[in-house]
Motif scaffolding. Structure first.
Motif, PDB file in Angstrom:
ATOM      1  N   SER A 220      29.776   9.176  34.709  1.00 45.51           N
ATOM      2  CA  SER A 220      29.653   9.692  33.354  1.00 45.51           C
ATOM      3  C   SER A 220      30.974   9.563  32.594  1.00 45.51           C
ATOM      4  O   SER A 220      30.997   9.160  31.422  1.00 45.51           O
ATOM      5  CB  SER A 220      29.202  11.153  33.393  1.00 45.51           C
ATOM      6  N   ARG A 221      32.085   9.869  33.266  1.00 48.73           N
ATOM      7  CA  ARG A 221      33.395   9.756  32.614  1.00 48.73           C
ATOM      8  C   ARG A 221      33.753   8.300  32.358  1.00 48.73           C
ATOM      9  O   ARG A 221      34.278   7.963  31.297  1.00 48.73           O
ATOM     10  CB  ARG A 221      34.466  10.416  33.483  1.00 48.73           C
ATOM     11  N   MET A 222      33.465   7.439  33.319  1.00 51.52           N
ATOM     12  CA  MET A 222      33.799   6.030  33.139  1.00 51.52           C
ATOM     13  C   MET A 222      33.005   5.411  31.994  1.00 51.52           C
ATOM     14  O   MET A 222      33.515   4.551  31.262  1.00 51.52           O
ATOM     15  CB  MET A 222      33.551   5.258  34.437  1.00 51.52           C
ATOM     16  N   LYS A 223      31.762   5.851  31.805  1.00 55.22           N
ATOM     17  CA  LYS A 223      30.936   5.252  30.767  1.00 55.22           C
ATOM     18  C   LYS A 223      31.211   5.845  29.389  1.00 55.22           C
ATOM     19  O   LYS A 223      30.512   5.513  28.426  1.00 55.22           O
ATOM     20  CB  LYS A 223      29.457   5.374  31.143  1.00 55.22           C
ATOM     21  N   ASN A 224      32.235   6.709  29.304  1.00 59.08           N
ATOM     22  CA  ASN A 224      32.760   7.029  27.980  1.00 59.08           C
ATOM     23  C   ASN A 224      33.353   5.779  27.344  1.00 59.08           C
ATOM     24  O   ASN A 224      33.476   5.702  26.121  1.00 59.08           O
ATOM     25  CB  ASN A 224      33.826   8.121  28.068  1.00 59.08           C
ATOM     26  N   TYR A 225      33.725   4.819  28.195  1.00 56.56           N
ATOM     27  CA  TYR A 225      34.128   3.510  27.705  1.00 56.56           C
ATOM     28  C   TYR A 225      32.847   2.711  27.458  1.00 56.56           C
ATOM     29  O   TYR A 225      32.184   2.263  28.391  1.00 56.56           O
ATOM     30  CB  TYR A 225      35.039   2.810  28.722  1.00 56.56           C
ATOM     31  N   LYS A 226      32.497   2.551  26.196  1.00 54.47           N
ATOM     32  CA  LYS A 226      31.178   2.040  25.832  1.00 54.47           C
ATOM     33  C   LYS A 226      30.961   0.597  26.262  1.00 54.47           C
ATOM     34  O   LYS A 226      29.822   0.116  26.259  1.00 54.47           O
ATOM     35  CB  LYS A 226      30.968   2.193  24.328  1.00 54.47           C
ATOM     36  N   PHE A 227      32.037  -0.082  26.631  1.00 55.25           N
ATOM     37  CA  PHE A 227      31.874  -1.436  27.144  1.00 55.25           C
ATOM     38  C   PHE A 227      30.975  -1.444  28.371  1.00 55.25           C
ATOM     39  O   PHE A 227      30.239  -2.402  28.605  1.00 55.25           O
ATOM     40  CB  PHE A 227      33.250  -2.020  27.495  1.00 55.25           C
ATOM     41  N   LEU A 228      31.012  -0.354  29.161  1.00 54.90           N
ATOM     42  CA  LEU A 228      30.200  -0.274  30.369  1.00 54.90           C
ATOM     43  C   LEU A 228      28.760   0.121  30.082  1.00 54.90           C
ATOM     44  O   LEU A 228      27.981   0.336  31.010  1.00 54.90           O
ATOM     45  CB  LEU A 228      30.826   0.717  31.358  1.00 54.90           C
ATOM     46  N   ARG A 229      28.417   0.239  28.806  1.00 53.89           N
ATOM     47  CA  ARG A 229      27.022   0.496  28.430  1.00 53.89           C
ATOM     48  C   ARG A 229      26.339  -0.756  27.891  1.00 53.89           C
ATOM     49  O   ARG A 229      25.115  -0.792  27.760  1.00 53.89           O
ATOM     50  CB  ARG A 229      26.954   1.604  27.370  1.00 53.89           C
ATOM     51  N   ASP A 230      27.145  -1.777  27.574  1.00 48.52           N
ATOM     52  CA  ASP A 230      26.580  -3.033  27.074  1.00 48.52           C
ATOM     53  C   ASP A 230      27.681  -4.091  27.141  1.00 48.52           C
ATOM     54  O   ASP A 230      28.448  -4.253  26.199  1.00 48.52           O
ATOM     55  CB  ASP A 230      26.061  -2.874  25.645  1.00 48.52           C
ATOM     56  N   CYS A 231      27.753  -4.797  28.257  1.00 54.18           N
ATOM     57  CA  CYS A 231      28.823  -5.778  28.471  1.00 54.18           C
ATOM     58  C   CYS A 231      28.449  -7.104  27.823  1.00 54.18           C
ATOM     59  O   CYS A 231      27.443  -7.715  28.186  1.00 54.18           O
ATOM     60  CB  CYS A 231      29.076  -5.951  29.971  1.00 54.18           C
ATOM     61  N   ARG A 232      29.292  -7.560  26.899  1.00 55.97           N
ATOM     62  CA  ARG A 232      29.062  -8.845  26.246  1.00 55.97           C
ATOM     63  C   ARG A 232      29.911  -9.961  26.851  1.00 55.97           C
ATOM     64  O   ARG A 232      29.762 -11.114  26.470  1.00 55.97           O
ATOM     65  CB  ARG A 232      29.359  -8.727  24.745  1.00 55.97           C
ATOM     66  N   GLN A 233      30.802  -9.624  27.756  1.00 54.12           N
ATOM     67  CA  GLN A 233      31.665 -10.628  28.377  1.00 54.12           C
ATOM     68  C   GLN A 233      30.889 -11.434  29.416  1.00 54.12           C
ATOM     69  O   GLN A 233      29.946 -10.941  30.031  1.00 54.12           O
ATOM     70  CB  GLN A 233      32.852  -9.951  29.058  1.00 54.12           C
ATOM     71  N   ARG A 234      31.335 -12.645  29.639  1.00 51.88           N
ATOM     72  CA  ARG A 234      30.723 -13.503  30.633  1.00 51.88           C
ATOM     73  C   ARG A 234      31.634 -13.654  31.844  1.00 51.88           C
ATOM     74  O   ARG A 234      32.804 -13.305  31.795  1.00 51.88           O
ATOM     75  CB  ARG A 234      30.404 -14.885  30.046  1.00 51.88           C
ATOM     76  N   GLY A 235      31.085 -14.165  32.913  1.00 50.20           N
ATOM     77  CA  GLY A 235      31.885 -14.427  34.107  1.00 50.20           C
ATOM     78  C   GLY A 235      32.433 -13.155  34.717  1.00 50.20           C
ATOM     79  O   GLY A 235      31.697 -12.203  34.993  1.00 50.20           O
ATOM     80  N   ASP A 236      33.755 -13.133  34.908  1.00 48.61           N
ATOM     81  CA  ASP A 236      34.424 -12.006  35.545  1.00 48.61           C
ATOM     82  C   ASP A 236      34.762 -10.885  34.562  1.00 48.61           C
ATOM     83  O   ASP A 236      35.460  -9.941  34.926  1.00 48.61           O
ATOM     84  CB  ASP A 236      35.715 -12.474  36.224  1.00 48.61           C
ATOM     85  N   GLY A 237      34.296 -10.991  33.330  1.00 47.21           N
ATOM     86  CA  GLY A 237      34.651  -9.984  32.329  1.00 47.21           C
ATOM     87  C   GLY A 237      34.246  -8.581  32.730  1.00 47.21           C
ATOM     88  O   GLY A 237      35.024  -7.632  32.570  1.00 47.21           O
ATOM     89  N   LEU A 238      33.031  -8.408  33.272  1.00 49.18           N
ATOM     90  CA  LEU A 238      32.577  -7.076  33.679  1.00 49.18           C
ATOM     91  C   LEU A 238      33.403  -6.567  34.848  1.00 49.18           C
ATOM     92  O   LEU A 238      33.774  -5.389  34.882  1.00 49.18           O
ATOM     93  CB  LEU A 238      31.097  -7.116  34.043  1.00 49.18           C
ATOM     94  N   HIS A 239      33.677  -7.421  35.813  1.00 52.93           N
ATOM     95  CA  HIS A 239      34.472  -7.003  36.976  1.00 52.93           C
ATOM     96  C   HIS A 239      35.844  -6.515  36.542  1.00 52.93           C
ATOM     97  O   HIS A 239      36.315  -5.459  36.992  1.00 52.93           O
ATOM     98  CB  HIS A 239      34.600  -8.168  37.954  1.00 52.93           C
ATOM     99  N   HIS A 240      36.505  -7.250  35.660  1.00 54.55           N
ATOM    100  CA  HIS A 240      37.825  -6.835  35.177  1.00 54.55           C
ATOM    101  C   HIS A 240      37.740  -5.531  34.401  1.00 54.55           C
ATOM    102  O   HIS A 240      38.620  -4.672  34.513  1.00 54.55           O
ATOM    103  CB  HIS A 240      38.424  -7.932  34.290  1.00 54.55           C
ATOM    104  N   ALA A 241      36.655  -5.361  33.618  1.00 56.78           N
ATOM    105  CA  ALA A 241      36.512  -4.141  32.828  1.00 56.78           C
ATOM    106  C   ALA A 241      36.320  -2.923  33.723  1.00 56.78           C
ATOM    107  O   ALA A 241      36.920  -1.871  33.486  1.00 56.78           O
ATOM    108  CB  ALA A 241      35.329  -4.279  31.867  1.00 56.78           C
ATOM    109  N   VAL A 242      35.487  -3.037  34.756  1.00 57.06           N
ATOM    110  CA  VAL A 242      35.267  -1.913  35.674  1.00 57.06           C
ATOM    111  C   VAL A 242      36.573  -1.531  36.351  1.00 57.06           C
ATOM    112  O   VAL A 242      36.918  -0.343  36.466  1.00 57.06           O
ATOM    113  CB  VAL A 242      34.196  -2.270  36.718  1.00 57.06           C
ATOM    114  N   GLN A 243      37.339  -2.519  36.790  1.00 62.60           N
ATOM    115  CA  GLN A 243      38.609  -2.247  37.443  1.00 62.60           C
ATOM    116  C   GLN A 243      39.588  -1.572  36.476  1.00 62.60           C
ATOM    117  O   GLN A 243      40.308  -0.632  36.839  1.00 62.60           O
ATOM    118  CB  GLN A 243      39.221  -3.545  37.965  1.00 62.60           C
ATOM    119  N   ALA A 244      39.624  -2.053  35.240  1.00 66.05           N
ATOM    120  CA  ALA A 244      40.544  -1.486  34.256  1.00 66.05           C
ATOM    121  C   ALA A 244      40.170  -0.061  33.877  1.00 66.05           C
ATOM    122  O   ALA A 244      41.029   0.822  33.756  1.00 66.05           O
ATOM    123  CB  ALA A 244      40.579  -2.374  33.012  1.00 66.05           C
ATOM    124  N   VAL A 245      38.864   0.198  33.682  1.00 68.46           N
ATOM    125  CA  VAL A 245      38.418   1.549  33.329  1.00 68.46           C
ATOM    126  C   VAL A 245      38.692   2.507  34.483  1.00 68.46           C
ATOM    127  O   VAL A 245      39.121   3.646  34.273  1.00 68.46           O
ATOM    128  CB  VAL A 245      36.922   1.534  32.960  1.00 68.46           C
TER     129      VAL A 245
END
Length: 255
Positions: A220-245
């Motif tokens: 719940s706290r991590m998904k305050n970062y709205k990128f994790l509710r609708d990822c528009r990045q391709r490839g490794d973009g989601l993986h990098h975002a999860v690690q960064a958040v």
């Protein structure tokens, strides 16, 4: 966002970190060669503003065209900043608060909607989603590790076995929900047709649920970062975002 170094309110609002914590994050990015590669044209934005730009992108999920006027650069520059710094904000392993034999970890998966059809699949939330397995320290609620995303149609048990996270949990007790049966994790007692739970098993399940709920609080706290509710990045973009958040989630809890 110009002059962000002098505006602490921007940092605390869009990163969830205090100024000193943000400073440590900048130091870590700089140590990973975040300033540049030593060749080519220098960045127009200083490193602090570039890190903040990535944080705003993950926090608000604004498009690059929307972020460009805020940062005073072109959408192409915003894209390059995110591509360059996203992987440098990766999660560092959480520090153990106790000896390994005394630690208690919780694992669970969360579905994150994605646009990239190569990363996600049409899953039970009726959207194209990716399944991300996350390990959380039960005592501190710190994120210990996060696996690479897999298509959302893959069951949690299979995603866990293929993630490689089990190698990081050798000798440590790990809790999981009923989806992790036959994986070696501690799971609730299962009700079977015509066989009620034995005496004490319902109490065990209640205690299990109470502890395992902590991983849901982390999601719940991590998904305050709205990128994790609708990822528009391709490839490794989601993986990098999860690690960064996850990296920003941990200091916020230890403040």
């Amino acid at each position: 966002m110009g002059g962000v170094k002098a505006e602490r309110v921007w940092v605390e609002t869009f990163t969830g970190l205090h100024a000193d914590q943000f400073g440590r994050l900048l130091k870590a990015v700089r140590a990973r060669c975040g300033e540049g590669c030593g060749w080519g044209r220098p960045w127009r934005l200083p490193l602090a503003e570039r890190v903040l730009l990535v944080a705003v992108y993950y926090r608000t999920n604004l498009t690059m065209r929307q972020l460009a006027p805020l940062s005073g650069v072109s959408p192409a520059t915003v894209c390059r900043v995110i591509q360059r710094l996203g992987r440098l904000l990766a999660l560092e392993p959480a520090r153990a608060s106790q000896a390994a034999v005394e630690r208690l970890l919780i694992v669970d998966g969360t579905l994150i909607p994605v646009r990239d059809r190569k990363v996600g699949a049409s899953s039970r939330n009726y959207r194209f989603s990716a399944n991300v397995q996350v390990i959380v320290d039960a005592e501190t609620r710190l994120v210990a590790a996060a696996a690479r995303p897999v298509p959302g149609t893959i069951a949690h048990a299979k995603a866990w076995r293929n993630s490689g996270l089990a190698d990081q949990c050798q000798g440590i007790t790990v809790l999981g929900d009923g989806a992790y049966i036959n994986t070696g994790l501690i799971v609730p007692h299962r009700k079977r047709p015509g066989r009620p739970l034995l005496k004490g098993e319902e109490e065990d399940n209640a205690a299990h649920r109470k502890v395992r709920a902590r991983v849901e609080h982390v999601f719940s706290r991590m998904k305050n970062y709205k990128f994790l509710r609708d990822c528009r990045q391709r490839g490794d973009g989601l993986h990098h975002a999860v690690q960064a958040v996850a990296r920003r989630h941990n200091p916020a809890l230890t403040a």
